[in-house]
Design a protein around this motif. Structure first.
Motif, PDB file in Angstrom:
ATOM      1  N   ARG B 292       0.832  -1.207   0.000  1.00  0.00           N
ATOM      2  CA  ARG B 292       0.000   0.000   0.000  1.00  0.00           C
ATOM      3  C   ARG B 292       0.858   1.244   0.000  1.00  0.00           C
ATOM      4  N   LYS B 293       2.040   1.147   0.595  1.00  0.00           N
ATOM      5  CA  LYS B 293       2.930   2.303   0.630  1.00  0.00           C
ATOM      6  C   LYS B 293       3.603   2.491  -0.733  1.00  0.00           C
ATOM      7  N   TRP B 294       4.163   1.408  -1.281  1.00  0.00           N
ATOM      8  CA  TRP B 294       4.875   1.535  -2.560  1.00  0.00           C
ATOM      9  C   TRP B 294       3.954   2.002  -3.673  1.00  0.00           C
ATOM     10  N   PHE B 295       2.713   1.560  -3.653  1.00  0.00           N
ATOM     11  CA  PHE B 295       1.825   1.910  -4.756  1.00  0.00           C
ATOM     12  C   PHE B 295       0.876   3.050  -4.386  1.00  0.00           C
ATOM     13  N   GLY B 296       1.111   3.711  -3.252  1.00  0.00           N
ATOM     14  CA  GLY B 296       0.314   4.871  -2.872  1.00  0.00           C
ATOM     15  C   GLY B 296      -1.162   4.573  -2.705  1.00  0.00           C
ATOM     16  N   LEU B 297      -1.473   3.459  -2.050  1.00  0.00           N
ATOM     17  CA  LEU B 297      -2.880   3.079  -1.899  1.00  0.00           C
ATOM     18  C   LEU B 297      -3.392   3.323  -0.487  1.00  0.00           C
ATOM     19  N   GLU B 298      -2.751   4.262   0.225  1.00  0.00           N
ATOM     20  CA  GLU B 298      -3.136   4.486   1.623  1.00  0.00           C
ATOM     21  C   GLU B 298      -4.578   4.947   1.764  1.00  0.00           C
ATOM     22  N   ALA B 299      -5.116   5.581   0.717  1.00  0.00           N
ATOM     23  CA  ALA B 299      -6.487   6.077   0.818  1.00  0.00           C
ATOM     24  C   ALA B 299      -7.503   4.958   0.654  1.00  0.00           C
ATOM     25  N   ILE B 300      -7.092   3.845   0.049  1.00  0.00           N
ATOM     26  CA  ILE B 300      -8.026   2.746  -0.208  1.00  0.00           C
ATOM     27  C   ILE B 300      -7.862   1.656   0.844  1.00  0.00           C
ATOM     28  N   ILE B 301      -6.609   1.299   1.107  1.00  0.00           N
ATOM     29  CA  ILE B 301      -6.352   0.350   2.201  1.00  0.00           C
ATOM     30  C   ILE B 301      -5.950   1.210   3.388  1.00  0.00           C
ATOM     31  N   THR B 302      -6.940   1.569   4.197  1.00  0.00           N
ATOM     32  CA  THR B 302      -6.692   2.559   5.249  1.00  0.00           C
ATOM     33  C   THR B 302      -6.261   1.882   6.535  1.00  0.00           C
ATOM     34  N   LYS B 303      -5.924   2.711   7.500  1.00  0.00           N
ATOM     35  CA  LYS B 303      -5.555   2.174   8.817  1.00  0.00           C
ATOM     36  C   LYS B 303      -6.717   1.423   9.451  1.00  0.00           C
ATOM     37  N   HIS B 304      -7.928   1.867   9.130  1.00  0.00           N
ATOM     38  CA  HIS B 304      -9.100   1.174   9.671  1.00  0.00           C
ATOM     39  C   HIS B 304      -9.121  -0.281   9.218  1.00  0.00           C
ATOM     40  N   HIS B 305      -8.782  -0.503   7.946  1.00  0.00           N
ATOM     41  CA  HIS B 305      -8.741  -1.875   7.434  1.00  0.00           C
ATOM     42  C   HIS B 305      -7.707  -2.698   8.199  1.00  0.00           C
ATOM     43  N   LEU B 306      -6.525  -2.111   8.371  1.00  0.00           N
ATOM     44  CA  LEU B 306      -5.460  -2.846   9.044  1.00  0.00           C
ATOM     45  C   LEU B 306      -5.836  -3.099  10.497  1.00  0.00           C
ATOM     46  N   GLU B 307      -6.478  -2.110  11.110  1.00  0.00           N
ATOM     47  CA  GLU B 307      -6.864  -2.299  12.506  1.00  0.00           C
ATOM     48  C   GLU B 307      -7.875  -3.440  12.631  1.00  0.00           C
ATOM     49  N   ASN B 308      -8.824  -3.490  11.686  1.00  0.00           N
ATOM     50  CA  ASN B 308      -9.793  -4.593  11.713  1.00  0.00           C
ATOM     51  C   ASN B 308      -9.090  -5.941  11.567  1.00  0.00           C
ATOM     52  N   MET B 309      -8.103  -5.994  10.687  1.00  0.00           N
ATOM     53  CA  MET B 309      -7.358  -7.237  10.529  1.00  0.00           C
ATOM     54  C   MET B 309      -6.660  -7.617  11.827  1.00  0.00           C
ATOM     55  N   ASN B 310      -6.101  -6.611  12.495  1.00  0.00           N
ATOM     56  CA  ASN B 310      -5.412  -6.899  13.749  1.00  0.00           C
ATOM     57  C   ASN B 310      -6.373  -7.415  14.803  1.00  0.00           C
TER      58      ASN B 310
END
Lengths: 186, 487
Positions: B292-310
């Motif tokens: 998500r960082k290399w391809f600049g997708l932070e707006a689509i794969i957001t922290k909320h998504h990662l938090e849910n995964m965690n």
């Protein structure tokens, strides 16, 4: 791809919208006007369109059910024939066909056959694959898979009249009304 | 990508009065399409990609060399001994199959549960499922000993008029993993058809238009098609859900239906499934955070998504920890001396180092995710994912090797050590996995564009009249949320 072919017979008239809500209101009007051979195209499934277009339920679930029953029966027959009839396996005096031990394979093949029925059933009902279609040859239509919403009324519709349908489509509030021509082989 | 702006994007604040924004950065349908499809169509392939794929393809080559050597010399080139007849190869098989489970959980189970946040990560996770199952499939195939009769695994007519034994869990495995691979592929491809059409419509070169066009099957985004397509997608999700639960259950039957102490336990199926989801989410996160960082997708794969995964990692990690405790309890409470010995041996015997590595990585680390600071910190969570990956590999190693190395007869006990061939085959399988991942992100849309568009507030044809679109917080009627009167 080359420019939109203009020499074929009229395939359909098309208009396009920018937002899902205009699009859906337009679809309701086309439905109520009594057209039958028409379609709505959008980059994603807009929620509530089935009602707005008057689309009836699909028989796909029945196809999947048939696939599942086929998989279930095939797995059961296969295991019975292979392990109890053609090549009887006697292992610690257990029955030749013991359903609990045979169930995992039955389950897996039920799912496998259902999934194939679902996948190819969807292809069949949607007429896929079809790589050759007047809409796909239309340059303007390319945004249907990206960010615009299209209403298309086909010329074969019994209510179709090139002048009146054109005026009707223009009244829906879309951007432009455009002709879609049949593809003519060179 | 402007850095300060990205830093400001934070949708992890739990404000119950507002729907969570799943897509940030003021994106609309056009910008989502451009961001995702340009990675494949427009952007120049980064030099790092070439370097990476050279490295991973090299590792893949090493794996195939090791396999060739194994075929020439036999399974003696591995560290197997008597009684340890299953070791790294089966550990690797279970490890890789387990990784795949996160993809199906995200794509199918979260779909049935209407978790809208899945749309940003499901394509990626499903791709990973397929690649992981490909890696998994190699190991039992090369472990059979007489590889030239590997087709005996399948019920194929042969000149000995002989059929496989359908009452063997090893055969169930063939069907379970084979079905899982096939259905995952069908599901992944079905989900990708609309996006392949997008690529076809945006591609400029003839070759790309032809290839993506062929793959898109003439998809015209028609609502009469969408109607059947959505039904098909729902049915496939419904089929994949029991399937994914069955796959690791069947894998666990390989052990649970045997009589080896430490394997012969009824807890295995649910315990294996929870562990599989746990490890799979960690692997998804391991790749997703850099991608998500290399391809600049932070707006689509957001922290909320990662938090849910965690949160899912925390939940499944706790189930795994609880299962470890239950195993010990039953070993003591069941009163079988062989069983209780097997567990004491695991924790304090020759493989204690592996056991405690597993406990540290799988039981202790995920508990840190109770802290919101930790579960929203990208660097920390990435390190935790690595721990989980390591821990879950060790879990399978501990179960398989510690139980086998000291079974019923002390005179036949033996300690297992891997050979370089074991190690390089396993490392090489990572090469294969990452080669496939790199090819995927280069040539296919890594975000399900059509699905992401459906969860954006502007996609709702009734916005303003009805409830807003978001995830569960969106269930608040808009007039209450906005403090106005109902329209």
């Amino acid at each position: 791809m080359s420019a939109t072919p203009r020499n074929g017979a009229l395939h359909a008239l098309m208009t396009d919208f920018e937002s899902p809500s205009q699009f859906m209101q337009a679809c309701v009007k086309v439905r109520d006007a009594g057209y039958r051979h028409w379609d709505a195209h959008s980059p994603f499934p807009v929620h509530g369109m089935d009602d707005a277009m008057g689309i009836r339920g699909t028989r796909l679930p029945w196809i999947v059910l048939v696939g599942g029953i086929t998989g279930f029966s095939a797995a059961l027959l296969m295991q019975w024939w292979m392990n109890a009839v053609d090549y009887p396996y006697v292992i610690s005096g257990k029955p030749l066909l013991g359903l609990p031990a045979n169930f995992p394979v039955i389950f897996e093949l039920t799912v496998l056959f259902s999934a194939f029925a679902c996948f190819f059933g969807m292809w069949g009902l949607n007429g896929m694959p079809r790589w050759h279609h007047p809409l796909l040859a239309n340059d303007r239509f390319r945004r249907a898979s990206q960010d615009r919403f299209y209403v298309v009324i086909e010329a074969r519709d019994p209510k179709f009249d090139s002048e009146r349908t054109r005026a009707f489509l223009a009244s829906l509030g879309g951007a432009v009304v455009e002709e879609v021509r049949e593809i003519v082989e060179a | 990508m402007m850095k300060p702006q990205v830093e400001a994007w934070d949708n992890t604040k739990d404000d119950p009065t507002k729907p969570v924004e799943l897509i940030l950065g003021g994106n609309d349908f056009t910008s989502i399409t451009e961001k995702v499809s340009d990675i494949v169509l427009e952007r120049k392939t980064p030099r790092a990609w070439y370097i990476a794929i050279t490295a991973t393809a090299g590792l893949t080559g090493i794996m195939f060399l090791m396999i060739a050597y194994l075929f020439m010399r036999g399974v003696g080139v591995w560290g197997l001994n008597n009684p340890v007849g299953w070791a790294w190869d089966i550990t690797n098989f279970v490890f890789w199959v387990g990784i795949g489970h996160a993809g199906t959980l995200i794509s199918a189970i979260l779909f049935l549960l209407r978790q809208k946040w899945r749309t940003s990560i499901n394509r990626f996770a499903e791709a990973m499922t397929i690649f992981a199952v490909i890696c998994a499939g190699i190991f039992p195939g090369i472990h059979v000993g007489r590889v030239w009769v590997v087709y005996w695994l399948f019920p194929l007519p042969n000149n000995q008029a002989m059929w496989p034994n359908f009452r063997s869990p090893l055969l169930w495995d063939v069907f379970a993993v084979g079905t899982y691979m096939t259905v995952s592929l069908l599901f992944w491809y079905t989900g990708m058809i609309p996006d392949l059409a997008t690529l076809r419509d945006r591609a400029k070169g003839r070759v790309k238009q032809a290839v993506y066009g062929a793959l898109a099957l003439g998809w015209r985004s028609s609502h009469r098609h969408w109607h059947r397509y959505e039904k098909a997608y729902l049915l496939l999700a419904g089929l994949a859900t029991p399937l994914v639960l069955s796959v690791h259950s069947v894998v666990s039957f390989d052990f649970a239906t045997s009589q080896i102490p430490g394997w012969h336990t009824a807890i295995f199926p649910p315990y294996f499934v929870a562990g599989a989801v746990f490890s799979g989410f960690a692997m998804v996160g391991t790749i997703l955070i850099p991608a998500r960082k290399w391809f600049g997708l932070e707006a689509i794969i957001t922290k909320h998504h990662l938090e849910n995964m965690n949160k899912i990692i925390l939940a499944t990690g706790s189930i795994v920890g609880f299962a470890y405790a239950t195993e010990f309890f039953i070993a003591w409470y069941g009163g079988n001396p062989n069983e209780s010995f097997a567990f004491i041996n695991r924790a304090f015997g020759p493989y204690a180092w592996a056991y405690w590595t597993m406990v540290t990585c799988n039981v202790v680390t995920p508990q840190l995710f109770w802290s919101k600071k930790i579960r929203t910190n990208l660097t920390v969570m990435w390190i935790m994912y690595i721990f989980v990956n390591i821990g879950m590999w060790f879990e399978r190693f501990v179960i398989i090797v510690s139980s086998l190395s000291r079974d019923f007869l002390p005179s036949s006990w033996a300690y297992y050590r891997p050979t370089p061939v074991d190690i390089m085959t396993f490392v090489g399988s990572f090469g294969l996995f990452f080669t496939l991942v790199l090819l995927f992100i280069r040539f296919l849309p890594m975000i399900a564009m059509a699905e992401v568009k459906t969860v954006m507030p502007i996609a709702d044809a009734h916005s303003g009249e009805r409830r807003s679109v978001g995830d569960y917080h969106g269930d608040i009627p808009s007039h209450i949320r906005d403090g106005g009167s109902p329209k």
